[in-house]
Write a protein that holds these residues in place. Structure first.
Motif, PDB file in Angstrom:
ATOM      1  N   ASN A  38       0.780  -1.232   0.000  1.00  0.00           N
ATOM      2  CA  ASN A  38       0.000   0.000   0.000  1.00  0.00           C
ATOM      3  C   ASN A  38       0.817   1.290   0.000  1.00  0.00           C
ATOM      4  OD1 ASN A  38      -2.645  -1.194   0.022  1.00  0.00           O
ATOM      5  ND2 ASN A  38      -2.198  -1.835   2.111  1.00  0.00           N
ATOM      6  N   LYS A  39       2.046   1.246   0.486  1.00  0.00           N
ATOM      7  CA  LYS A  39       2.792   2.490   0.679  1.00  0.00           C
ATOM      8  C   LYS A  39       4.108   2.596  -0.092  1.00  0.00           C
ATOM      9  CE  LYS A  39       0.170   3.724   4.333  1.00  0.00           C
ATOM     10  NZ  LYS A  39      -0.301   4.913   4.885  1.00  0.00           N
ATOM     11  N   VAL A  40       4.635   1.478  -0.584  1.00  0.00           N
ATOM     12  CA  VAL A  40       5.956   1.503  -1.207  1.00  0.00           C
ATOM     13  C   VAL A  40       5.818   1.318  -2.721  1.00  0.00           C
ATOM     14  CG1 VAL A  40       8.229   0.397  -1.289  1.00  0.00           C
ATOM     15  CG2 VAL A  40       7.037   0.625   0.899  1.00  0.00           C
ATOM     16  N   ALA A  54      16.969   1.628 -18.569  1.00  0.00           N
ATOM     17  CA  ALA A  54      15.852   0.738 -18.239  1.00  0.00           C
ATOM     18  C   ALA A  54      14.883   1.457 -17.319  1.00  0.00           C
ATOM     19  CB  ALA A  54      16.378  -0.527 -17.566  1.00  0.00           C
ATOM     20  N   ASP A  55      13.615   1.477 -17.723  1.00  0.00           N
ATOM     21  CA  ASP A  55      12.543   1.948 -16.849  1.00  0.00           C
ATOM     22  C   ASP A  55      12.066   0.729 -16.073  1.00  0.00           C
ATOM     23  OD1 ASP A  55      12.423   4.677 -17.564  1.00  0.00           O
ATOM     24  OD2 ASP A  55      11.398   4.142 -19.423  1.00  0.00           O
ATOM     25  N   ILE A  56      12.128   0.819 -14.742  1.00  0.00           N
ATOM     26  CA  ILE A  56      11.838  -0.343 -13.901  1.00  0.00           C
ATOM     27  C   ILE A  56      10.747  -0.006 -12.897  1.00  0.00           C
ATOM     28  CG2 ILE A  56      12.812  -1.983 -12.241  1.00  0.00           C
ATOM     29  CD1 ILE A  56      15.530  -1.445 -13.557  1.00  0.00           C
ATOM     30  N   GLN A  57       9.797  -0.922 -12.776  1.00  0.00           N
ATOM     31  CA  GLN A  57       8.751  -0.830 -11.761  1.00  0.00           C
ATOM     32  C   GLN A  57       8.802  -2.106 -10.928  1.00  0.00           C
ATOM     33  OE1 GLN A  57       5.045  -0.204 -13.824  1.00  0.00           O
ATOM     34  NE2 GLN A  57       5.366   1.998 -13.868  1.00  0.00           N
ATOM     35  N   LEU A  58       8.813  -1.928  -9.626  1.00  0.00           N
ATOM     36  CA  LEU A  58       8.865  -3.063  -8.704  1.00  0.00           C
ATOM     37  C   LEU A  58       7.470  -3.307  -8.154  1.00  0.00           C
ATOM     38  CD1 LEU A  58      11.033  -4.913  -7.475  1.00  0.00           C
ATOM     39  CD2 LEU A  58      11.320  -3.252  -5.655  1.00  0.00           C
ATOM     40  N   ALA A  59       7.047  -4.577  -8.129  1.00  0.00           N
ATOM     41  CA  ALA A  59       5.702  -4.913  -7.660  1.00  0.00           C
ATOM     42  C   ALA A  59       5.722  -6.239  -6.907  1.00  0.00           C
ATOM     43  CB  ALA A  59       4.755  -5.008  -8.853  1.00  0.00           C
ATOM     44  N   ASN A  60       4.616  -6.511  -6.241  1.00  0.00           N
ATOM     45  CA  ASN A  60       4.384  -7.784  -5.537  1.00  0.00           C
ATOM     46  C   ASN A  60       5.470  -8.119  -4.513  1.00  0.00           C
ATOM     47  OD1 ASN A  60       2.058  -8.176  -7.146  1.00  0.00           O
ATOM     48  ND2 ASN A  60       3.307  -9.096  -8.744  1.00  0.00           N
ATOM     49  N   LEU A  61       5.887  -7.123  -3.745  1.00  0.00           N
ATOM     50  CA  LEU A  61       6.911  -7.358  -2.726  1.00  0.00           C
ATOM     51  C   LEU A  61       6.343  -8.149  -1.556  1.00  0.00           C
ATOM     52  CD1 LEU A  61       8.691  -3.890  -2.592  1.00  0.00           C
ATOM     53  CD2 LEU A  61       9.640  -6.042  -3.443  1.00  0.00           C
ATOM     54  N   VAL A  73      16.324  -9.375   6.517  1.00  0.00           N
ATOM     55  CA  VAL A  73      15.003  -9.448   5.893  1.00  0.00           C
ATOM     56  C   VAL A  73      15.231  -9.743   4.419  1.00  0.00           C
ATOM     57  CG1 VAL A  73      12.985  -8.097   5.195  1.00  0.00           C
ATOM     58  CG2 VAL A  73      13.895  -7.856   7.498  1.00  0.00           C
ATOM     59  N   ALA A  74      14.469 -10.667   3.880  1.00  0.00           N
ATOM     60  CA  ALA A  74      14.495 -10.943   2.448  1.00  0.00           C
ATOM     61  C   ALA A  74      13.191 -10.437   1.849  1.00  0.00           C
ATOM     62  CB  ALA A  74      14.659 -12.436   2.181  1.00  0.00           C
ATOM     63  N   LEU A  75      13.301  -9.738   0.751  1.00  0.00           N
ATOM     64  CA  LEU A  75      12.123  -9.294  -0.002  1.00  0.00           C
ATOM     65  C   LEU A  75      12.154  -9.987  -1.353  1.00  0.00           C
ATOM     66  CD1 LEU A  75      12.091  -5.395   0.497  1.00  0.00           C
ATOM     67  CD2 LEU A  75      10.777  -7.096   1.741  1.00  0.00           C
ATOM     68  N   THR A  76      11.034 -10.581  -1.730  1.00  0.00           N
ATOM     69  CA  THR A  76      10.905 -11.113  -3.070  1.00  0.00           C
ATOM     70  C   THR A  76       9.914 -10.239  -3.812  1.00  0.00           C
ATOM     71  OG1 THR A  76       9.165 -12.648  -2.387  1.00  0.00           O
ATOM     72  CG2 THR A  76      11.423 -13.494  -2.406  1.00  0.00           C
ATOM     73  N   GLY A  77      10.094 -10.135  -5.093  1.00  0.00           N
ATOM     74  CA  GLY A  77       9.189  -9.319  -5.887  1.00  0.00           C
ATOM     75  C   GLY A  77       9.490  -9.464  -7.364  1.00  0.00           C
ATOM     76  N   GLU A  78       8.729  -8.733  -8.142  1.00  0.00           N
ATOM     77  CA  GLU A  78       8.879  -8.758  -9.591  1.00  0.00           C
ATOM     78  C   GLU A  78       9.149  -7.347 -10.086  1.00  0.00           C
ATOM     79  OE1 GLU A  78       5.106 -10.176 -10.915  1.00  0.00           O
ATOM     80  OE2 GLU A  78       5.485 -12.212 -10.234  1.00  0.00           O
ATOM     81  N   ALA A  79      10.090  -7.247 -10.996  1.00  0.00           N
ATOM     82  CA  ALA A  79      10.375  -5.968 -11.631  1.00  0.00           C
ATOM     83  C   ALA A  79      10.039  -6.089 -13.105  1.00  0.00           C
ATOM     84  CB  ALA A  79      11.845  -5.605 -11.455  1.00  0.00           C
ATOM     85  N   THR A  80       9.229  -5.162 -13.590  1.00  0.00           N
ATOM     86  CA  THR A  80       8.988  -5.094 -15.026  1.00  0.00           C
ATOM     87  C   THR A  80       9.971  -4.071 -15.584  1.00  0.00           C
ATOM     88  OG1 THR A  80       7.222  -3.492 -14.657  1.00  0.00           O
ATOM     89  CG2 THR A  80       6.567  -5.770 -14.978  1.00  0.00           C
ATOM     90  N   VAL A  81      10.618  -4.447 -16.674  1.00  0.00           N
ATOM     91  CA  VAL A  81      11.699  -3.637 -17.232  1.00  0.00           C
ATOM     92  C   VAL A  81      11.392  -3.315 -18.684  1.00  0.00           C
ATOM     93  CG1 VAL A  81      14.178  -3.549 -17.714  1.00  0.00           C
ATOM     94  CG2 VAL A  81      13.347  -4.829 -15.729  1.00  0.00           C
ATOM     95  N   LYS A  82      11.488  -2.043 -19.003  1.00  0.00           N
ATOM     96  CA  LYS A  82      11.420  -1.593 -20.391  1.00  0.00           C
ATOM     97  C   LYS A  82      12.823  -1.105 -20.726  1.00  0.00           C
ATOM     98  CE  LYS A  82       6.583  -0.216 -20.159  1.00  0.00           C
ATOM     99  NZ  LYS A  82       6.000  -1.293 -20.859  1.00  0.00           N
ATOM    100  N   LEU A  83      13.533  -1.918 -21.503  1.00  0.00           N
ATOM    101  CA  LEU A  83      14.937  -1.669 -21.810  1.00  0.00           C
ATOM    102  C   LEU A  83      15.073  -0.970 -23.158  1.00  0.00           C
ATOM    103  CD1 LEU A  83      17.853  -2.280 -20.800  1.00  0.00           C
ATOM    104  CD2 LEU A  83      17.749  -4.370 -22.146  1.00  0.00           C
ATOM    105  N   ASP A  84      15.876   0.076 -23.177  1.00  0.00           N
ATOM    106  CA  ASP A  84      16.177   0.801 -24.409  1.00  0.00           C
ATOM    107  C   ASP A  84      17.700   0.834 -24.519  1.00  0.00           C
ATOM    108  OD1 ASP A  84      16.206   2.384 -26.653  1.00  0.00           O
ATOM    109  OD2 ASP A  84      15.381   4.162 -25.668  1.00  0.00           O
TER     110      ASP A  84
END
Length: 186
Positions: A38-40, A54-61, A73-84
């Motif tokens: 909700n906050k990060v 690379a434009d990167i968005q981090l989600a589902n942490l 602390v371990a954080l798992t998540g997914e980063a979507t990357v738009k690479l140019d």
């Protein structure tokens, strides 16, 4: 007499259990995950200008406290990357595992992550691995800076009396499997 003795023992056990709630406040993985969701929000551009951006968005942490590595602390998540890059544009997804040491700032009631490191990653599609591996050091540096300034949890006096008390009386941070403990007494 046996009933009186049993009642006395149960009363003492209940009293001791209640005292631990008065001497510490705990934050579990679910609370951290909710705060992260909700906050990060991490959205950033990283890379080497003119070579690979690379434009990167981090989600589902999701957090894992003190389980895979004590005191971390371990954080798992997914980063979507738009690479140019020089070879063209492409999209990829990175499944990340980040490890870090949690630090508590008693003044603000915030928990930050220090010494963050990308400990594991997997690139999807796999043929993008070489291109993405070039930006991983920059992503690691960017995420480290982000989580040093962006808390993963903030004590909120509006979340009930226990959390309000913890914000006022916090004495540090202890890491136990599955939870962060904030001692309220020395």
């Amino acid at each position: 007499m046996k009933k009186f003795l049993l009642a006395t023992i149960l009363g003492l056990v209940a009293l001791l259990a209640g005292c631990s709630q008065l001497s510490e406040f705990s934050i579990n993985e679910s609370q951290i995950n909710n705060y992260l969701a909700n906050k990060v929000k991490y959205e950033h551009k990283v890379g080497i200008s003119g070579f690979a951006d690379a434009d990167i968005q981090l989600a589902n942490l999701k957090s894992e406290i003190g389980r895979s590595e004590p005191g971390k602390v371990a954080l798992t998540g997914e980063a979507t990357v738009k690479l140019d890059s020089l070879i063209g544009k492409a999209d990829a997804k990175i499944e990340l595992t980040l490890t870090a040491r949690p630090i508590f700032d008693a003044k603000t009631g915030s928990i930050y992550l220090k010494e963050l490191n990308i400990s594991k990653y997997k690139v999807i599609p796999e043929n993008m691995d070489t291109a993405i591996s070039a930006i991983i050091p920059y992503l690691n540096s960017s995420l480290e800076t982000f989580f040093e300034t962006q808390p993963v949890y903030v004590l909120d006096a509006n979340n009930g009396a226990a959390e309000a008390t913890a914000k006022k009386l916090a004495k540090g941070l202890e890491i136990k499997p599955g939870k962060l403990i904030i001692p309220l007494v020395d």
